[in-house]
Design a protein around this motif. Structure first.
Motif, PDB file in Angstrom:
ATOM      1  N   GLN A 169      37.367  44.753  45.580  1.00 60.38           N
ATOM      2  CA  GLN A 169      36.013  44.296  45.891  1.00 60.38           C
ATOM      3  C   GLN A 169      36.112  43.290  47.031  1.00 60.38           C
ATOM      4  O   GLN A 169      36.851  42.303  46.931  1.00 60.38           O
ATOM      5  N   ASP A 170      35.380  43.524  48.109  1.00 55.62           N
ATOM      6  CA  ASP A 170      35.424  42.624  49.259  1.00 55.62           C
ATOM      7  C   ASP A 170      34.665  41.334  48.974  1.00 55.62           C
ATOM      8  O   ASP A 170      33.701  41.305  48.206  1.00 55.62           O
ATOM      9  N   LEU A 171      35.120  40.256  49.615  1.00 53.69           N
ATOM     10  CA  LEU A 171      34.451  38.959  49.574  1.00 53.69           C
ATOM     11  C   LEU A 171      33.992  38.665  50.994  1.00 53.69           C
ATOM     12  O   LEU A 171      34.811  38.515  51.903  1.00 53.69           O
ATOM     13  N   ILE A 172      32.688  38.603  51.191  1.00 56.25           N
ATOM     14  CA  ILE A 172      32.112  38.478  52.519  1.00 56.25           C
ATOM     15  C   ILE A 172      31.449  37.120  52.665  1.00 56.25           C
ATOM     16  O   ILE A 172      30.649  36.727  51.809  1.00 56.25           O
ATOM     17  N   PRO A 173      31.765  36.362  53.721  1.00 58.68           N
ATOM     18  CA  PRO A 173      31.164  35.035  53.900  1.00 58.68           C
ATOM     19  C   PRO A 173      29.637  35.098  53.889  1.00 58.68           C
ATOM     20  O   PRO A 173      29.028  35.993  54.491  1.00 58.68           O
ATOM     21  N   GLY A 174      29.030  34.172  53.158  1.00 61.39           N
ATOM     22  CA  GLY A 174      27.579  34.108  53.085  1.00 61.39           C
ATOM     23  C   GLY A 174      26.951  35.025  52.056  1.00 61.39           C
ATOM     24  O   GLY A 174      25.729  35.005  51.867  1.00 61.39           O
ATOM     25  N   ARG A 175      27.774  35.839  51.372  1.00 62.22           N
ATOM     26  CA  ARG A 175      27.245  36.747  50.349  1.00 62.22           C
ATOM     27  C   ARG A 175      27.959  36.521  49.023  1.00 62.22           C
ATOM     28  O   ARG A 175      29.118  36.116  48.994  1.00 62.22           O
ATOM     29  N   THR A 176      27.249  36.790  47.929  1.00 56.56           N
ATOM     30  CA  THR A 176      27.844  36.721  46.597  1.00 56.56           C
ATOM     31  C   THR A 176      28.091  38.138  46.103  1.00 56.56           C
ATOM     32  O   THR A 176      27.139  38.907  45.941  1.00 56.56           O
ATOM     33  N   GLU A 177      29.340  38.484  45.910  1.00 59.85           N
ATOM     34  CA  GLU A 177      29.708  39.781  45.341  1.00 59.85           C
ATOM     35  C   GLU A 177      30.121  39.548  43.887  1.00 59.85           C
ATOM     36  O   GLU A 177      30.196  38.413  43.420  1.00 59.85           O
ATOM     37  N   ASP A 178      30.425  40.615  43.180  1.00 62.00           N
ATOM     38  CA  ASP A 178      30.866  40.449  41.795  1.00 62.00           C
ATOM     39  C   ASP A 178      31.734  41.623  41.389  1.00 62.00           C
ATOM     40  O   ASP A 178      31.700  42.687  42.002  1.00 62.00           O
ATOM     41  N   ILE A 179      32.513  41.402  40.344  1.00 61.09           N
ATOM     42  CA  ILE A 179      33.354  42.443  39.776  1.00 61.09           C
ATOM     43  C   ILE A 179      33.542  42.138  38.297  1.00 61.09           C
ATOM     44  O   ILE A 179      33.527  40.964  37.894  1.00 61.09           O
ATOM     45  N   ALA A 180      33.668  43.186  37.494  1.00 53.26           N
ATOM     46  CA  ALA A 180      33.910  43.021  36.058  1.00 53.26           C
ATOM     47  C   ALA A 180      35.302  43.535  35.727  1.00 53.26           C
ATOM     48  O   ALA A 180      35.733  44.574  36.244  1.00 53.26           O
ATOM     49  N   LEU A 181      36.013  42.798  34.884  1.00 51.58           N
ATOM     50  CA  LEU A 181      37.331  43.204  34.411  1.00 51.58           C
ATOM     51  C   LEU A 181      37.302  43.277  32.890  1.00 51.58           C
ATOM     52  O   LEU A 181      36.680  42.437  32.231  1.00 51.58           O
ATOM     53  N   LEU A 182      37.971  44.275  32.334  1.00 47.20           N
ATOM     54  CA  LEU A 182      38.123  44.362  30.887  1.00 47.20           C
ATOM     55  C   LEU A 182      39.597  44.633  30.592  1.00 47.20           C
ATOM     56  O   LEU A 182      40.018  45.787  30.500  1.00 47.20           O
ATOM     57  N   PRO A 183      40.406  43.577  30.444  1.00 51.28           N
ATOM     58  CA  PRO A 183      41.839  43.775  30.186  1.00 51.28           C
ATOM     59  C   PRO A 183      42.072  44.376  28.812  1.00 51.28           C
ATOM     60  O   PRO A 183      41.451  43.966  27.834  1.00 51.28           O
ATOM     61  N   ARG A 184      42.996  45.322  28.737  1.00 53.64           N
ATOM     62  CA  ARG A 184      43.325  45.958  27.464  1.00 53.64           C
ATOM     63  C   ARG A 184      44.808  45.829  27.120  1.00 53.64           C
ATOM     64  O   ARG A 184      45.259  46.396  26.137  1.00 53.64           O
TER      65      ARG A 184
END
Length: 327
Positions: free
Chosen positions: A172-187
């Motif tokens: 997932q990219d992280l772009i200056p000035g924007r809020t991104e997100d990602i979900a993780l579910l470790p198993r």
């Protein structure tokens, strides 16, 4: 013959061993990577099957000329079109099911909420607690409870970065000035390696993130330990180191809870010695690594924003002794 078999066996060993480790999509340690791997296998099987059919038909066409009045070809062609159409619809449906499943993983239980901010070239990590007083800040290391989703806000303070922990999820990219997100579910419990996957400058290769997946009880114990203020100095040498760190150049960039150092430009040092690495995976945590990094950060990681200070030998010894006690 024996020598050839040995070479083939060694090659197979390295091929299989290359698909495992702390930075690999196989075996999967997260629900997202597992779902993606399953989808990849489906695509591989279907596409491989059609590839073999195409090669078979091509070979048959070369060996056999079409005979006048042969009615088998149109029938075979219609069967081929039908088979391809059904397979494409099946692959589209498998992709849709996988996408929906991956989207639902963040809803399986109360999530851990984290803000991850990328900087050249380190990771700033903030865990959100039930109240603001329970928020905790660390750097270059993620602790996640196994079987519980983590919802991560992604930010960048300078250039485009990319968050990637291959064992757990995709990029997932992280772009200056924007809020991104990602979900993780470790198993799967274990220690994994994350990496910035977007070239972001001279030290892009030295922008790693240690990810530790552990049982819920251990995660809660770690969280309580991280919320505590820094240990007070136990020796005169550590006291001298704390005095230097909190009153000189270090305090202009770093924070240590329980002291007067409260800057947020660089990584939080409250529990720095509890981490596994220094400078975002560049050096292992330990006395030798601390000496090397503090004495000459530009020699270890050229271009990093931590400047060369030029400590005297006694000052360097004191600062290392103090930071080594912050666990």
């Amino acid at each position: 013959m024996t020598h050839a078999r040995s070479i083939l066996g060694l090659g197979a060993f390295w091929l299989v061993s290359g698909c495992a480790g702390v930075q690999s999509i196989a075996p999967s340690g997260g629900a997202h990577t597992s779902a993606f791997n399953d989808l990849f296998v489906i695509f591989l099987i279907v596409c491989g099957f059609f590839y073999l059919l195409v090669i078979g038909f091509l070979g048959a066409a070369i060996l056999r000329r079409r005979r006048e009045g042969d009615e088998g070809v149109p029938t075979l062609f219609r069967a081929w079109v039908a088979l391809v159409s059904v397979s494409l619809v099946g692959l589209a449906f498998a992709s849709w099911v996988t996408d929906r499943a991956m989207a639902s993983y963040g809803e399986q239980g109360p999530p851990v909420r984290i803000r991850l901010t990328a900087n050249q070239w380190w990771w700033d990590v903030t865990y959100f607690g039930a109240t603001h007083s329970e928020d905790l800040r660390t750097a270059n290391e993620l602790h996640l409870p196994v079987g519980r989703p983590a919802l991560i806000e992604l930010h960048s303070n300078d250039v485009i970065h990319s968050f990637w922990v291959p064992n757990l999820a995709g990029k997932q990219d992280l772009i200056p000035g924007r809020t991104e997100d990602i979900a993780l579910l470790p198993r799967m419990t274990g220690v994994f390696r994350g990496q910035c996957a977007e070239f972001c400058g001279a030290q892009h290769a030295h922008m790693a993130l240690t990810v530790i997946v552990e049982p819920e009880a251990q995660f809660r114990a770690w969280s309580r330990q991280q919320l505590a203020t820094a240990r007070p100095p136990a020796t005169p040498l550590q006291q001298a180191g704390m005095t230097y760190v909190t009153t000189r150049e270090c305090a202009t960039c770093h924070a240590i809870a329980g002291t007067t150092a409260s800057a947020s430009v660089g990584p939080d040092l409250t529990h720095v010695a509890s981490r596994k690495t220094i400078a975002a995976g560049t050096l292992p945590m330990g006395r030798g690594g601390l000496y090397a990094w503090i004495a000459d950060p530009q020699g270890v990681k050229p271009g990093a924003h931590m400047p060369y200070i030029g400590l005297e030998a006694r000052q360097l010894e004191a600062v290392v002794a103090y930071l080594e006690s912050l666990k």
